[in-house]
Design a protein around this motif. Structure first.
Motif, PDB file in Angstrom:
ATOM      1  N   MET A  94       5.390   1.361  10.726  1.00 15.94           N
ATOM      2  CA  MET A  94       6.780   1.361  11.170  1.00 15.94           C
ATOM      3  C   MET A  94       7.676   1.726   9.992  1.00 15.94           C
ATOM      4  N   SER A  95       8.458   2.789  10.166  1.00 17.39           N
ATOM      5  CA  SER A  95       9.307   3.257   9.070  1.00 17.39           C
ATOM      6  C   SER A  95      10.537   3.943   9.624  1.00 17.39           C
ATOM      7  N   ASP A  96      11.682   3.781   8.927  1.00 11.76           N
ATOM      8  CA  ASP A  96      12.867   4.527   9.341  1.00 11.76           C
ATOM      9  C   ASP A  96      12.766   5.995   8.949  1.00 11.76           C
ATOM     10  N   TYR A  97      11.658   6.395   8.310  1.00 12.31           N
ATOM     11  CA  TYR A  97      11.364   7.815   8.116  1.00 12.31           C
ATOM     12  C   TYR A  97      11.322   8.508   9.482  1.00 12.31           C
ATOM     13  N   VAL A  98      10.796   7.820  10.489  1.00 15.44           N
ATOM     14  CA  VAL A  98      10.726   8.378  11.848  1.00 15.44           C
ATOM     15  C   VAL A  98      12.127   8.592  12.394  1.00 15.44           C
ATOM     16  N   ASN A  99      12.985   7.593  12.240  1.00 14.63           N
ATOM     17  CA  ASN A  99      14.357   7.696  12.756  1.00 14.63           C
ATOM     18  C   ASN A  99      15.117   8.851  12.106  1.00 14.63           C
ATOM     19  N   ARG A 100      14.890   9.030  10.795  1.00 13.77           N
ATOM     20  CA  ARG A 100      15.614  10.078  10.068  1.00 13.77           C
ATOM     21  C   ARG A 100      15.045  11.462  10.334  1.00 13.77           C
ATOM     22  N   VAL A 127       0.847  -1.190   0.000  1.00 13.74           N
ATOM     23  CA  VAL A 127       0.000   0.000   0.000  1.00 13.74           C
ATOM     24  C   VAL A 127       0.884   1.242   0.000  1.00 13.74           C
ATOM     25  N   ALA A 128       0.368   2.318  -0.565  1.00  9.93           N
ATOM     26  CA  ALA A 128       1.106   3.582  -0.631  1.00  9.93           C
ATOM     27  C   ALA A 128       0.638   4.511   0.489  1.00  9.93           C
ATOM     28  N   CYS A 178       2.253  19.328   6.906  1.00 12.07           N
ATOM     29  CA  CYS A 178       1.435  18.477   6.038  1.00 12.07           C
ATOM     30  C   CYS A 178       1.907  18.567   4.593  1.00 12.07           C
ATOM     31  N   ALA A 179       2.601  19.630   4.246  1.00 14.80           N
ATOM     32  CA  ALA A 179       3.064  19.802   2.872  1.00 14.80           C
ATOM     33  C   ALA A 179       4.376  19.072   2.616  1.00 14.80           C
ATOM     34  N   ASP A 180       5.170  18.884   3.651  1.00 16.19           N
ATOM     35  CA  ASP A 180       6.471  18.241   3.526  1.00 16.19           C
ATOM     36  C   ASP A 180       6.291  16.742   3.754  1.00 16.19           C
ATOM     37  N   ALA A 181       5.989  16.013   2.679  1.00 17.06           N
ATOM     38  CA  ALA A 181       5.643  14.595   2.797  1.00 17.06           C
ATOM     39  C   ALA A 181       6.615  13.729   2.020  1.00 17.06           C
ATOM     40  N   ALA A 182       6.804  12.530   2.525  1.00 19.24           N
ATOM     41  CA  ALA A 182       7.660  11.550   1.852  1.00 19.24           C
ATOM     42  C   ALA A 182       6.824  10.328   1.501  1.00 19.24           C
ATOM     43  N   PRO A 183       6.813   9.885   0.231  1.00 17.60           N
ATOM     44  CA  PRO A 183       6.064   8.681  -0.121  1.00 17.60           C
ATOM     45  C   PRO A 183       6.691   7.443   0.507  1.00 17.60           C
ATOM     46  N   ILE A 184       5.849   6.561   1.014  1.00 17.22           N
ATOM     47  CA  ILE A 184       6.294   5.325   1.645  1.00 17.22           C
ATOM     48  C   ILE A 184       5.523   4.162   1.025  1.00 17.22           C
ATOM     49  N   ASN A 185       6.233   3.210   0.522  1.00 19.27           N
ATOM     50  CA  ASN A 185       5.615   1.987   0.013  1.00 19.27           C
ATOM     51  C   ASN A 185       5.678   0.962   1.140  1.00 19.27           C
ATOM     52  N   ALA A 186       4.526   0.526   1.624  1.00 16.37           N
ATOM     53  CA  ALA A 186       4.485  -0.293   2.824  1.00 16.37           C
ATOM     54  C   ALA A 186       3.810  -1.630   2.568  1.00 16.37           C
ATOM     55  N   ARG A 187       4.233  -2.618   3.358  1.00 20.69           N
ATOM     56  CA  ARG A 187       3.631  -3.949   3.280  1.00 20.69           C
ATOM     57  C   ARG A 187       2.742  -4.168   4.500  1.00 20.69           C
TER      58      ARG A 187
END
Length: 609
Positions: A327-333, A244-245, A253-262
């Motif tokens: 869960m994403s390393d987007y949080v860590n970064r 899922v995307a 809210c404007a500064d977003a990063a796409p995440i492809n998740a399982r």
């Protein structure tokens, strides 16, 4: 000119009227000058043998112990002097266990303590700054004069009492020596949410400057042609293993990063997603599935019963009755030092914020370097409950057009929710059961029964707050590195619930939902019916005297019914040696003839004497 005596009372009071008898006084009131203790008094009437005098009011006098003070009369260049037994201070006589709140300047500036039984006595005092803004600090000075003998040592006495209180616990709680890696993991857990303050302030500002989300969702439902299809509305068909995307958002809210998740877990109340681009993706399916199962079985029912509904907006959002954990390393970064977070961006329609996931979603970090999946789950289980509680607060308030809670109380109630989660484990006691080290934190630290880290974060950080209490405040951080307000705020709210709630869950739900246009300290006042100054005074003094051996407070509010804090601190000291103290509370000793100064006491804080 002579003075033969003073009449009016055996002991004159500041501001009272006395009669000075003698001979040779001037017959005009203004032709006589009278002072007591060096302060000018007012002559009301005069004859050659008698003066009627109003003594200086308390505020005009220095703070003096009751006793003889020089009384000087001057008239036509002649003077005479005698002494006057004068009481300036408010006299207080408290029996053991009794207490008194002095909450206005007139009451608190000068008082003298008289032992009720004539024996030497020790008093515990909390000097408070009742300002409700943490940046509004004030300094103060306490000057004391002991009469009738030397004073016992307050600080050393409290240390001895605390040692006695914790002795049995400390002896019985000794476990294996903690490895450096274990200590590092515990320290990371203590400060995992240190960056939340700024984030919550941003979320508050967004809600305040944007149309109510509930109204925007209603408008979108009335206009099927509105740009943006609901992600949540398609979630009914979501399946484990599906890709899922989603978008990651933190600062805006404007500064977003796409995440492809399982999709790892699709349960009845939660969907658990893993960022497929994370370098260790696929290695934690078992841990993530276990978290999802625990949320469905334990956490969601706990939230509904005691905190509120994280799906309060779900019907308007055309959702599927489930929240999402990503869960994403987007949080860590993006938010280093943060274990997890919620953003209101995802609770608005895409017609308002184009990157919205249109889902009750919260983000959590991936494991740190060297952190095993098992260690990650140990730390993160209570974080899942914590972030789900934030979802409750956001969704409940946004569904009714309410503003968000101020950060310190928002975090404090999240910590209360974690505490309720801790009670679901074996040996953790019920509400107001004076739980100690052995029934709670010991098994978290030593991993004796597989439970996660929960109360460890509360108690270890409370230790640090107590060690610097009069430089800190529960109302928020005083520096970028300060996270003690998580624990002090939790302690304050826990104390309030213990003493003013009839039903714990109902009281907590009311705090989380807010309402009536009040928040923070004002909300505590509204829910308790008590003034904030009184709440601060009694919580602060309870922090100092609760569970002291041989001491029972006459006022029930000078206790911490749910937790035996001295035992908890003794347990920390037994497990970590020099890192933690048996008696960490900063107590300033004052005895004999002495004075102490505190240059800066922050808003809604206390100094213990």
């Amino acid at each position: 000119m002579t003075v033969s005596g003073v009449s009016g009372a055996d002991t004159a009071r500041a501001g009272s009227i006395v009669i000075i008898n003698g001979a040779g006084f001037a017959t005009g009131p203004f032709d006589n000058s009278v002072s007591v203790g060096g302060v000018t008094a007012q002559v009301l009437a005069a004859t050659s043998t008698q003066l009627q005098v109003r003594l200086p009011v308390t505020a005009a006098m220095p703070c003096l112990a009751t006793g003889p003070q020089p009384l000087r009369i001057t008239s036509a260049g002649r003077s005479a002097e005698t002494s006057l037994l004068l009481r300036v201070a408010r006299r207080i006589s408290l029996a053991k266990g009794e207490s008194l709140n002095l909450l206005d300047a007139e009451d608190s500036w000068c008082h003298e303590y008289v032992s009720a039984d004539g024996e030497p006595a020790r008093y515990a005092m909390a000097v408070i700054n009742t300002d409700r803004t943490l940046g509004n600090a004030a300094g103060f000075q306490v000057r004391a004069s002991s009469v009738g003998g030397s004073m016992p040592s307050v600080a050393s006495g409290m240390q001895a009492d605390a040692n006695a209180a914790g002795k049995a616990t400390a002896q019985s709680s000794t476990g294996p020596v903690l490895s450096p890696r274990a200590r590092t993991a515990l320290d990371q857990a203590r400060s995992a949410n240190a960056a939340h303050h700024e984030h919550l302030e941003r979320e508050q500002a967004r809600i305040a400057s944007t149309q109510p989300a509930a109204n925007l969702w209603r408008a979108q439902r009335r206009d099927p042609g509105t740009v943006g299809a609901s992600v949540a509305s398609t979630a009914n068909g979501i399946a484990e293993g599906q890709m899922v995307a989603r978008f990651g958002m933190y600062h805006s809210c404007a500064d977003a990063a796409p995440i492809n998740a399982r999709v790892i877990y699709a349960g009845s109340r939660i969907v658990v997603l893993e960022d497929a681009a994370w370098q260790r993706a696929g290695s934690m399916d078992a841990e993530l599935r276990a978290i999802g199962e625990e949320f469905d079985a334990v956490m969601f029912p706990l939230l509904i019963a005691n905190v509120g509904n994280p799906l309060a907006l779900d019907a308007l959002m055309n959702g599927d009755g489930r929240i999402t954990m990503l869960m994403s390393d987007y949080v860590n970064r993006t938010a280093p030092g943060t274990a997890g977070y919620v953003t209101t961006c995802n609770l608005y329609p895409r017609s308002t914020f184009a990157n919205s996931n249109e889902d009750e979603l919260f983000y959590v970090r991936t494991p740190h370097a060297g952190e095993s999946p098992t260690a990650w789950r140990r730390t993160m289980r209570s974080t899942v409950l914590h972030e789900a509680k934030h979802l409750v607060s956001f969704a409940e308030r946004m569904s009714r057009g309410e503003g968000l809670e101020v950060p310190w109380l928002e975090e404090s109630t999240a910590r209360i929710a974690e505490e309720l989660y801790a009670r679901t484990f074996a040996n953790n006691s019920a509400w107001k059961s004076n739980t100690g080290w052995g029934e709670s934190v010991q098994c978290e630290v030593y991993e004796c029964d597989g439970r996660p880290l929960m109360m460890w974060k509360h108690i270890s950080v409370l230790h640090d707050f107590m060690a610097g209490a009069d430089t800190l405040t529960p109302l928020g951080r005083v520096s970028n590195s300060d996270h003690t307000w998580y624990a002090s705020g939790w302690s304050l709210v826990r104390w309030v619930i213990d003493h003013y709630a009839v039903n714990e869950g109902a009281f907590l739900r009311d705090l989380v939902r807010g309402g009536a246009g009040v928040s923070g300290v004002e909300l505590l006042e509204a829910r308790t019916g008590r003034p904030a100054a009184e709440l601060l005074a009694e919580w602060s003094l309870a922090t100092m005297v609760d569970d002291r051996p041989g001491f029972t407070p006459a006022r029930a509010t000078l206790s911490m019914p749910s937790w035996n804090v001295p035992q908890l601190m003794a347990g920390l000291a037994s497990a970590f040696g020099t890192r933690y103290q048996v008696s960490p509370l900063k107590v300033r000793e004052l005895g004999g003839n002495a004075q102490l100064s505190v240059p800066q006491l922050r808003g809604f804080a206390a100094s213990h004497v």
